[in-house]
Enzyme design. Sequence first.
Site, PDB file in Angstrom:
ATOM      1  N   CYS A 185     -19.905  63.337  43.824  1.00 10.88           N
ATOM      2  CA  CYS A 185     -18.635  63.778  44.391  1.00 10.88           C
ATOM      3  C   CYS A 185     -18.492  63.194  45.792  1.00 10.88           C
ATOM      4  O   CYS A 185     -19.456  63.134  46.544  1.00 10.88           O
ATOM      5  CB  CYS A 185     -18.695  65.291  44.439  1.00 10.88           C
ATOM      6  SG  CYS A 185     -17.567  66.009  45.600  1.00 10.88           S
ATOM      7  N   THR A 187     -15.545  64.262  47.585  1.00 12.71           N
ATOM      8  CA  THR A 187     -14.437  65.057  48.120  1.00 12.71           C
ATOM      9  C   THR A 187     -14.653  65.431  49.586  1.00 12.71           C
ATOM     10  O   THR A 187     -13.741  65.358  50.409  1.00 12.71           O
ATOM     11  CB  THR A 187     -14.232  66.322  47.266  1.00 12.71           C
ATOM     12  OG1 THR A 187     -13.723  65.912  45.998  1.00 12.71           O
ATOM     13  CG2 THR A 187     -13.241  67.294  47.893  1.00 12.71           C
TER      14      THR A 187
HETATM   15  N1  LIG Z   1     -15.533  70.346  41.793  1.00 12.55           N
HETATM   16  C1  LIG Z   1     -15.075  69.418  42.572  1.00 12.55           C
HETATM   17  O1  LIG Z   1     -15.307  69.409  43.789  1.00 12.55           O
HETATM   18  C2  LIG Z   1     -14.226  68.326  42.031  1.00 12.55           C
HETATM   19  C3  LIG Z   1     -14.205  68.018  40.700  1.00 12.55           C
HETATM   20  N2  LIG Z   1     -13.511  66.926  40.209  1.00 12.55           N
HETATM   21  C4  LIG Z   1     -13.551  66.631  38.772  1.00 12.55           C
HETATM   22  O2  LIG Z   1     -12.881  65.442  38.455  1.00 12.55           O
HETATM   23  C5  LIG Z   1     -11.837  65.694  37.512  1.00 12.55           C
HETATM   24  C6  LIG Z   1     -10.680  64.755  37.768  1.00 12.55           C
HETATM   25  O3  LIG Z   1     -10.168  65.066  39.032  1.00 12.55           O
HETATM   26  P1  LIG Z   1      -8.792  64.486  39.577  1.00 12.55           P
HETATM   27  O4  LIG Z   1      -8.379  63.362  38.718  1.00 12.55           O
HETATM   28  O5  LIG Z   1      -8.999  64.227  41.025  1.00 12.55           O
HETATM   29  O6  LIG Z   1      -7.728  65.647  39.493  1.00 12.55           O
HETATM   30  P2  LIG Z   1      -7.411  66.807  38.430  1.00 12.55           P
HETATM   31  O7  LIG Z   1      -7.590  66.327  37.049  1.00 12.55           O
HETATM   32  O8  LIG Z   1      -8.129  67.975  38.843  1.00 12.55           O
HETATM   33  O9  LIG Z   1      -5.868  67.006  38.755  1.00 12.55           O
HETATM   34  C7  LIG Z   1      -5.147  68.159  38.305  1.00 12.55           C
HETATM   35  C8  LIG Z   1      -3.778  68.288  38.884  1.00 12.55           C
HETATM   36  O10 LIG Z   1      -3.867  68.811  40.210  1.00 12.55           O
HETATM   37  C9  LIG Z   1      -3.028  68.086  41.102  1.00 12.55           C
HETATM   38  N3  LIG Z   1      -3.636  68.118  42.437  1.00 12.55           N
HETATM   39  C10 LIG Z   1      -3.077  68.621  43.549  1.00 12.55           C
HETATM   40  N4  LIG Z   1      -3.885  68.524  44.593  1.00 12.55           N
HETATM   41  C11 LIG Z   1      -5.001  67.941  44.153  1.00 12.55           C
HETATM   42  C12 LIG Z   1      -6.214  67.566  44.765  1.00 12.55           C
HETATM   43  N5  LIG Z   1      -6.446  67.784  46.054  1.00 12.55           N
HETATM   44  N6  LIG Z   1      -7.148  66.972  44.027  1.00 12.55           N
HETATM   45  C13 LIG Z   1      -6.932  66.738  42.717  1.00 12.55           C
HETATM   46  N7  LIG Z   1      -5.802  67.079  42.069  1.00 12.55           N
HETATM   47  C14 LIG Z   1      -4.840  67.686  42.787  1.00 12.55           C
HETATM   48  C15 LIG Z   1      -2.990  66.707  40.487  1.00 12.55           C
HETATM   49  O11 LIG Z   1      -1.751  66.094  40.812  1.00 12.55           O
HETATM   50  P3  LIG Z   1      -1.727  64.721  41.609  1.00 12.55           P
HETATM   51  O12 LIG Z   1      -2.727  63.798  40.969  1.00 12.55           O
HETATM   52  O13 LIG Z   1      -0.322  64.258  41.452  1.00 12.55           O
HETATM   53  O14 LIG Z   1      -2.066  65.046  43.025  1.00 12.55           O
HETATM   54  C16 LIG Z   1      -3.034  66.982  38.989  1.00 12.55           C
HETATM   55  O15 LIG Z   1      -1.734  67.247  38.502  1.00 12.55           O
HETATM   56  C17 LIG Z   1     -11.514  67.163  37.688  1.00 12.55           C
HETATM   57  O16 LIG Z   1     -10.920  67.728  36.546  1.00 12.55           O
HETATM   58  C18 LIG Z   1     -12.860  67.724  37.986  1.00 12.55           C
HETATM   59  O17 LIG Z   1     -13.591  67.877  36.780  1.00 12.55           O
HETATM   60  C19 LIG Z   1     -12.793  66.154  41.057  1.00 12.55           C
HETATM   61  C20 LIG Z   1     -12.772  66.377  42.392  1.00 12.55           C
HETATM   62  C21 LIG Z   1     -13.425  67.538  42.978  1.00 12.55           C
HETATM   63  N1  LIG Z   2     -15.489  65.845  43.962  1.00 14.77           N
HETATM   64  C1  LIG Z   2     -15.831  65.447  42.735  1.00 14.77           C
HETATM   65  N2  LIG Z   2     -16.539  66.291  41.971  1.00 14.77           N
HETATM   66  C2  LIG Z   2     -16.818  65.873  40.744  1.00 14.77           C
HETATM   67  C3  LIG Z   2     -16.443  64.622  40.254  1.00 14.77           C
HETATM   68  N3  LIG Z   2     -16.868  64.521  38.998  1.00 14.77           N
HETATM   69  C4  LIG Z   2     -17.463  65.680  38.722  1.00 14.77           C
HETATM   70  N4  LIG Z   2     -17.457  66.500  39.774  1.00 14.77           N
HETATM   71  C5  LIG Z   2     -18.001  67.844  39.905  1.00 14.77           C
HETATM   72  O1  LIG Z   2     -19.423  67.780  40.006  1.00 14.77           O
HETATM   73  C6  LIG Z   2     -19.984  68.717  39.084  1.00 14.77           C
HETATM   74  C7  LIG Z   2     -21.406  68.350  38.716  1.00 14.77           C
HETATM   75  O2  LIG Z   2     -22.198  68.384  39.863  1.00 14.77           O
HETATM   76  P1  LIG Z   2     -23.750  67.903  39.867  1.00 14.77           P
HETATM   77  O3  LIG Z   2     -24.195  68.064  41.267  1.00 14.77           O
HETATM   78  O4  LIG Z   2     -24.464  68.815  38.912  1.00 14.77           O
HETATM   79  O5  LIG Z   2     -23.774  66.484  39.409  1.00 14.77           O
HETATM   80  C8  LIG Z   2     -18.997  68.693  37.933  1.00 14.77           C
HETATM   81  O6  LIG Z   2     -19.106  69.794  37.070  1.00 14.77           O
HETATM   82  C9  LIG Z   2     -17.694  68.681  38.699  1.00 14.77           C
HETATM   83  O7  LIG Z   2     -17.312  69.946  39.150  1.00 14.77           O
HETATM   84  C10 LIG Z   2     -15.727  63.759  41.112  1.00 14.77           C
HETATM   85  O8  LIG Z   2     -15.393  62.622  40.766  1.00 14.77           O
HETATM   86  N5  LIG Z   2     -15.450  64.213  42.345  1.00 14.77           N
END
Ligand SMILES: NC(=O)C1=CN([C@@H]2O[C@H](COP(=O)(O)OP(=O)(O)OC[C@H]3O[C@@H](n4cnc5c(N)ncnc54)[C@H](OP(=O)(O)O)[C@@H]3O)[C@@H](O)[C@H]2O)C=CC1
Ligand SMILES: Nc1nc2c(ncn2[C@@H]2O[C@H](COP(=O)(O)O)[C@@H](O)[C@H]2O)c(=O)[nH]1
Length: 346
Positions: A185, A187
Amino acid sequence: MHIDNEIKLDFKDVLIRPKRSTLSSRSSVDLVRPFKFLHSKTEYAGIPIIAANMDTTGTFSMAEALGKHQLSVALHKHYDAKDYVEFFSKLTNKSTAFYSLGIGSADMKKFEEVMKAAPDAIKYVCIDVANGYTETFVSFVSSFRKSFPNMVIMAGNVVTGDMTEELLLAGADIVKVGIGPGSVCTTRKMTGVGYPQLSATIECADAAHGLGGLICADGGCTRPGDIAKAFGAGADFVMLGGMFAGHDESGGEVLEKDGKKYRAFYGMSSKSAMDKYAGGVAHYRAAEGKTVLLEDRGPVEGTIQDILGGVRSACTYVGARRLKELTKRTTFVRVTQQLNEVFGKS
Ligand SMILES: NC(=O)C1=CN([C@@H]2O[C@H](COP(=O)(O)OP(=O)(O)OC[C@H]3O[C@@H](n4cnc5c(N)ncnc54)[C@H](OP(=O)(O)O)[C@@H]3O)[C@@H](O)[C@H]2O)C=CC1
Ligand SMILES: Nc1nc2c(ncn2[C@@H]2O[C@H](COP(=O)(O)O)[C@@H](O)[C@H]2O)c(=O)[nH]1
Ligand SMILES: [K+]
């Protein structure tokens, strides 16, 4: 602007203090937990460790390997509908696999198609977005609950008690906790947003349990001891990406370099993932995940044994005969050093 001056902790900041125990062997620890849910009438029994819904950990073959040990997989959302229909129709222990979806209309359309073809095959879903703080997300969870009153719904991600409560009230049974702790990640680097994962787990578990809900600590576990700490902190479920990555069951192509085998592992919000599934990174956003090459780790079986052995051992150190007892027997001590790395990182 506001500053919260209270220190928040990560797994590395604490150790679990040993306690007197009547357990004479690690083999007598029971890691299987039964759960009842806040909304769904479905009853769960299993070892509450879940492979993340990433496309190299949330695979059908991972589900098969983990299912043998009563662990679960949150399947990634990029298989074809017909493949889910086939998989879930054959699945005997329903608690071992979650169907994952985001909140986009294509995700919902695919889910409805699968449900129509195999109406009773799916009992567990994971509604997963990066940012669980949006109104759109809460209303999606709420209308999903209305449409599927008996589905076990895991939803996230959030990191605070207030939002955990809101999602439970909106219809979630399990709230997924973790923003930015993941192994691939970025973020926190790209946005400056996040929350130390041990404190997030403690605070969200407290909020959830007060309402009769459950949480899944998602991300940041890098070794079996971290999983024990997450359970000790109050997590009902723990989700793992990196620890399950790089195995035969991960799929993906194997690369050879200097006679060694490697597998690519990447975040679902990385450029690699977006190139693969979304035709590149959209113009208004940046990747929030990275790509790493992991040395091939062979079958996941050995990793499962390490994880379960480590958590069982943690339970004997504090006298917890069942995983359920681990939280109330846990006292964390804050540390300045957790591991001796004189001979390198281990
Ligand atoms: N646990 C964590 O810290 C994180 C986990 N992930 C993982 O990666 C996957 C794909 O992530 P990703 O493609 O970034 O987005 P998502 O698939 O989570 O996006 C979902 C929706 O949320 C909207 N959105 C609004 N604000 C945000 C934001 N700050 N970040 C992301 N979406 C936002 C997006 O619209 P729009 O694209 O138009 O903004 C989209 O419509 C997630 O489903 C999750 O599994 C990703 C990042 C952080
Ligand atoms: N910010 C992001 N978080 C992500 C992304 N892809 C997955 N994930 C999150 O990480 C956990 C797994 O964590 P780990 O430390 O066990 O590897 C997963 O379940 C998501 O919530 C990403 O691209 N950006
Ligand atoms: K996630």
